[in-house]
Write a protein that holds these residues in place. Sequence first.
Motif, PDB file in Angstrom:
ATOM      1  N   LEU A 274      59.250-113.225 -78.369  1.00 34.21           N
ATOM      2  CA  LEU A 274      58.574-114.143 -77.446  1.00 34.21           C
ATOM      3  C   LEU A 274      57.133-113.690 -77.182  1.00 34.21           C
ATOM      4  CD1 LEU A 274      59.956-115.711 -74.202  1.00 34.21           C
ATOM      5  CD2 LEU A 274      57.895-114.319 -74.098  1.00 34.21           C
TER       6      LEU A 274
ATOM      7  N   ARG B  49      59.444-120.068 -68.872  1.00 29.07           N
ATOM      8  CA  ARG B  49      60.298-121.055 -69.552  1.00 29.07           C
ATOM      9  C   ARG B  49      61.670-120.451 -69.825  1.00 29.07           C
ATOM     10  NH1 ARG B  49      55.919-122.799 -72.364  1.00 29.07           N
ATOM     11  NH2 ARG B  49      56.256-121.444 -74.158  1.00 29.07           N
ATOM     12  N   GLU B  50      61.653-119.188 -70.292  1.00 32.47           N
ATOM     13  CA  GLU B  50      62.899-118.486 -70.602  1.00 32.47           C
ATOM     14  C   GLU B  50      63.724-118.246 -69.323  1.00 32.47           C
ATOM     15  OE1 GLU B  50      63.485-118.068 -73.710  1.00 32.47           O
ATOM     16  OE2 GLU B  50      65.395-117.003 -73.429  1.00 32.47           O
TER      17      GLU B  50
ATOM     18  N   ALA C 273      63.745-111.266 -70.054  1.00 31.37           N
ATOM     19  CA  ALA C 273      63.282-112.536 -70.650  1.00 31.37           C
ATOM     20  C   ALA C 273      62.200-112.319 -71.706  1.00 31.37           C
ATOM     21  CB  ALA C 273      62.764-113.462 -69.555  1.00 31.37           C
TER      22      ALA C 273
ATOM     23  N   ARG D  66      65.221-121.831 -68.038  1.00 31.12           N
ATOM     24  CA  ARG D  66      65.837-122.842 -68.903  1.00 31.12           C
ATOM     25  C   ARG D  66      67.349-122.898 -68.710  1.00 31.12           C
ATOM     26  NH1 ARG D  66      67.071-121.124 -74.711  1.00 31.12           N
ATOM     27  NH2 ARG D  66      67.666-118.966 -74.479  1.00 31.12           N
TER      28      ARG D  66
ATOM     29  N   ALA E  15      55.562-118.528 -71.224  1.00 32.35           N
ATOM     30  CA  ALA E  15      56.735-118.432 -72.106  1.00 32.35           C
ATOM     31  C   ALA E  15      57.882-117.708 -71.395  1.00 32.35           C
ATOM     32  CB  ALA E  15      56.362-117.703 -73.397  1.00 32.35           C
ATOM     33  N   VAL E  16      57.557-116.665 -70.649  1.00 28.77           N
ATOM     34  CA  VAL E  16      58.592-115.930 -69.912  1.00 28.77           C
ATOM     35  C   VAL E  16      59.226-116.828 -68.854  1.00 28.77           C
ATOM     36  CG1 VAL E  16      58.954-114.053 -68.243  1.00 28.77           C
ATOM     37  CG2 VAL E  16      57.669-113.623 -70.354  1.00 28.77           C
TER      38      VAL E  16
ATOM     39  N   THR F  35      61.297-110.944 -74.565  1.00 27.24           N
ATOM     40  CA  THR F  35      61.646-110.274 -75.820  1.00 27.24           C
ATOM     41  C   THR F  35      60.386-110.054 -76.657  1.00 27.24           C
ATOM     42  OG1 THR F  35      61.936-112.381 -76.931  1.00 27.24           O
ATOM     43  CG2 THR F  35      63.882-111.446 -75.850  1.00 27.24           C
TER      44      THR F  35
END
Lengths: 313, 313
Positions: free
Chosen positions: B19, B309-310, B14, B313, B306-307, B16
């Motif tokens: 990100l 969320r990835e 997740a 999702r 952020a991770v 990247t």
Amino acid sequence: MSMPVFDTAAIERAATADLVFEAVRESLIAHAHGRTTVPPPLHLRFPDTDGDCHVKAGWVTGDPDFTVKIATGFYGNPAAGLPTNHGLVCVISAQTGQVRAILDDRGLLTAWRTAAAGALITHAMARPDATTLAVFGTGEQARLQVEWLARLRPIAAILVHGRSWDRARALCEELTARGQHARPASAEEAAGADMVVTTTPASAPVLESAHVRDGAHVTGIGADMPHKNELPPALFGRAALIATDDHDQCLHHGDFGHAVRAGAVTATDDTPVGLLLEKPAERPDDAITVVDLTGVGALDAAVASAVLRELTR
Amino acid sequence: MSMPVFDTAAIERAATADLVFEAVRESLIAHAHGRTTVPPPLHLRFPDTDGDCHVKAGWVTGDPDFTVKIATGFYGNPAAGLPTNHGLVCVISAQTGQVRAILDDRGLLTAWRTAAAGALITHAMARPDATTLAVFGTGEQARLQVEWLARLRPIAAILVHGRSWDRARALCEELTARGQHARPASAEEAAGADMVVTTTPASAPVLESAHVRDGAHVTGIGADMPHKNELPPALFGRAALIATDDHDQCLHHGDFGHAVRAGAVTATDDTPVGLLLEKPAERPDDAITVVDLTGVGALDAAVASAVLRELTR
């Protein structure tokens, strides 16, 4: 190796009263002798959502595990149908630093170790023939303090004082359903019980020193921030024996600190509760005794470690 | 609702580079503008097993989540065939205090956000035509600083300096296998590169100011405790621009603090790195620039959030 997560139901089964009493007693004694590591807690505030997060860590020197405990309180949650408090305990090996398990206890172990600590020290400091108990506050900890003390000694009558008479009555009904004799009482009447336990988030004293009788014992549970205050400085001034669960914490954000700053007592007037659990102090029948409990991270470590042993044996 | 735990493999997929760069950049800018909450970390030591535990928390104001990160280092572990470092990140809702997930990342996200922060700021502060890069240190972060900077700009040649020539050579072979031109170098030669990044646990400067050329940029990554020190005070004295990721932290336990205490610069001589990411500073071709990075908890929050969320999702 995937990380084990234990849920509240499993933790509740493993954390028997005997296990919690034993872990709390031993860790309070260890703390009194300096055989614990308890760094200052970490604290975040979320003003927009009226929330906070406390992170406490603790270790009993030589124990195989230490713990890092995360506890949040978001005071607008009930309006959205959610509990105010959430949290978990990470149990980590003190040998290798590996996370051994997550106890997803939602604050259960904190509530129980607080109840056990209050009950153990109330029982140790109160007169053996004390029979009436008053609780100030009507929340979870008020109920737990009664329940856990009742495991250690008979209680003839319970007086409950709360700002809300309805909530006090509801708690009394709950206690009565469990076989206790409980009734709501005014602050003045409650302060006159043989044993008094305060469990409120008050920022001004909830009882008057003049209403506390000679020979009574008073346990303060609620103060956990500098602005909180349940017990009046004058009560500390009258006390023949003052105990604290952590000298520095109680000075910084306990009722003891308020009494010291008010000049009612000096900063060296307290005895560590662990010493009184190890060897009960002699107390004249008419002496007043007071204990200020602010919560010690080493208790979390001891209880969580014992629970995990039980869960994985 | 049971608490989701994501393992390292899922997190690695997740997280990247895009990100991580984006989350780190935005949170460094937010931090520079005071739009973050980063309480002082909590710290425990285990002297008998040469171990420690750091707990850091952070929040970017207004973000849906905050994080509490637990990281342990037990320096005797390798002798027992175990990794030195362990840890996890708890992602918690800033709206309700509920634990949303555990990222069982074993330190991966910390390593990557440190690499991303170093690369972003090295790229922003170094001359556009800087092409040679030197790294001091031969560990994971040395490799990562090269890798992540190479994602932002071409690097013509890499010089690696380590206390162990064998380890420096091994890192060069690894980098060469990934298509870089890398070779071991003396401290003097390495200090003469266009861009210098130090990633060591040193407690005394690893390079001499006199060996750093006019026009060079130097990024210090390693200092995370008061006794650690990689960059000489004289280098700060020569610098036309000094940046810090957190003014107070860098004063307290960064190389900048050593330079201030040595009298080479004053405590107000630094610029927040976030401002330089927002708007690169003009720099004369012959100016020396230096940045001191100590690690900011808000970056953990931004990256973990952020991770997650990835992942969900």
